[in-house]
Write an enzyme that holds these catalytic residues in place. Sequence first.
Site, PDB file in Angstrom:
ATOM      1  N   GLY A 170      24.785   4.490  19.348  1.00  0.00           N
ATOM      2  CA  GLY A 170      24.527   3.611  18.424  1.00  0.00           C
ATOM      3  C   GLY A 170      23.889   2.264  18.462  1.00  0.00           C
ATOM      4  O   GLY A 170      23.202   0.805  18.277  1.00  0.00           O
ATOM      5  N   GLU A 227      26.734  -3.687  22.496  1.00  0.00           N
ATOM      6  CA  GLU A 227      27.657  -2.537  21.144  1.00  0.00           C
ATOM      7  C   GLU A 227      26.729  -3.267  19.457  1.00  0.00           C
ATOM      8  O   GLU A 227      26.378  -3.920  19.368  1.00  0.00           O
ATOM      9  CB  GLU A 227      28.645  -3.070  21.205  1.00  0.00           C
ATOM     10  CG  GLU A 227      29.962  -2.254  20.500  1.00  0.00           C
ATOM     11  CD  GLU A 227      29.544  -0.198  20.551  1.00  0.00           C
ATOM     12  OE1 GLU A 227      28.792  -0.352  20.812  1.00  0.00           O
ATOM     13  OE2 GLU A 227      30.874  -0.132  20.751  1.00  0.00           O
ATOM     14  N   ASP A 228      26.526  -1.440  19.152  1.00  0.00           N
ATOM     15  CA  ASP A 228      26.477  -1.854  17.321  1.00  0.00           C
ATOM     16  C   ASP A 228      27.064  -2.815  16.453  1.00  0.00           C
ATOM     17  O   ASP A 228      26.431  -3.637  15.924  1.00  0.00           O
ATOM     18  CB  ASP A 228      25.653  -0.468  17.155  1.00  0.00           C
ATOM     19  CG  ASP A 228      27.106   0.548  17.272  1.00  0.00           C
ATOM     20  OD1 ASP A 228      28.033   0.043  18.160  1.00  0.00           O
ATOM     21  OD2 ASP A 228      26.926   1.848  16.780  1.00  0.00           O
ATOM     22  N   ASP A 230      33.803  -3.732  15.661  1.00  0.00           N
ATOM     23  CA  ASP A 230      35.181  -3.306  13.742  1.00  0.00           C
ATOM     24  C   ASP A 230      36.558  -3.555  14.628  1.00  0.00           C
ATOM     25  O   ASP A 230      37.164  -5.197  14.652  1.00  0.00           O
ATOM     26  CB  ASP A 230      34.529  -2.194  13.537  1.00  0.00           C
ATOM     27  CG  ASP A 230      35.636  -0.600  12.888  1.00  0.00           C
ATOM     28  OD1 ASP A 230      35.567  -2.250  11.573  1.00  0.00           O
ATOM     29  OD2 ASP A 230      35.333  -0.334  12.575  1.00  0.00           O
ATOM     30  N   LYS A 272      32.731  -7.858  12.203  1.00  0.00           N
ATOM     31  CA  LYS A 272      33.307  -7.476  11.277  1.00  0.00           C
ATOM     32  C   LYS A 272      34.968  -8.015  10.757  1.00  0.00           C
ATOM     33  O   LYS A 272      35.459  -6.807  11.484  1.00  0.00           O
ATOM     34  CB  LYS A 272      33.090  -5.808  10.714  1.00  0.00           C
ATOM     35  CG  LYS A 272      32.284  -5.311   9.905  1.00  0.00           C
ATOM     36  CD  LYS A 272      33.016  -3.601   9.459  1.00  0.00           C
ATOM     37  CE  LYS A 272      32.359  -2.564   8.919  1.00  0.00           C
ATOM     38  NZ  LYS A 272      32.871  -1.174   9.027  1.00  0.00           N
TER      39      LYS A 272
END
Length: 189
Positions: free
Chosen positions: A47, A112-113, A116, A144
């Site tokens: 990613g 990192e993409d 989460d 997020k």
Amino acid sequence: MFNMSAVPELRILISQEQIRQKVAELAGQITRDFKGQPVMFVGVLKGAAIFLSDLARQVELDATFDFIGVSSYGNRPSPTQELLSGWDSTGEVRLTKDVDQSMRDRNVILVEDILDTGLTMAYLKKILLAHQPRALKIAALLDKPSRRKQPIEADYVGFKIPDEFVVGYGLDYAERYRNLPDICIVPRD
Ligand code: IMP
Ligand code: MG
């Protein structure tokens, strides 16, 4: 160029122009923070590949690249389930590809993409710190915060986003859509 009309159900959340501006901003911060020092970018496959390649080209420092691969054990849901209820791993993460170069005494920027639950990053941070880098910073394009299970934050964050499943600019849904130039929301219905 990817034809967006082929996937009409996707809605743009962050445009390529917004991404371009933000990546330039983050690169400026990294350039200032590590002024005159070499850095080692470590991207999390797959990613982060696109974010890393754009970010690294804007950073005005002596830099090297490396990539690390991870996969999660446990009850990984189907892509549909992952979309509906998110990714709820047991927190057991496994390394599938280690870095090629030594990180000892290096300025490592883990790329990192998306951050989460934070389970992947918490695991990676622990194992990377064991290599005794001089500095370890985390750059995440997306964050997020509402999904976090581990108290971990990135040092460089592109955009904080709501709890939606997003694709594009490296992020996938069942391996597709990584090549979309914008970041798009996959509707849950
Ligand atoms: P974490 O361990 O829960 O923080 O998971 C991070 C990984 O989950 C990311 O590197 C992505 O591969 C994946 N992921 C989390 N949210 C999304 C999303 O909205 N779209 C695509 N992949 C996601
Ligand atoms: Mg993924």
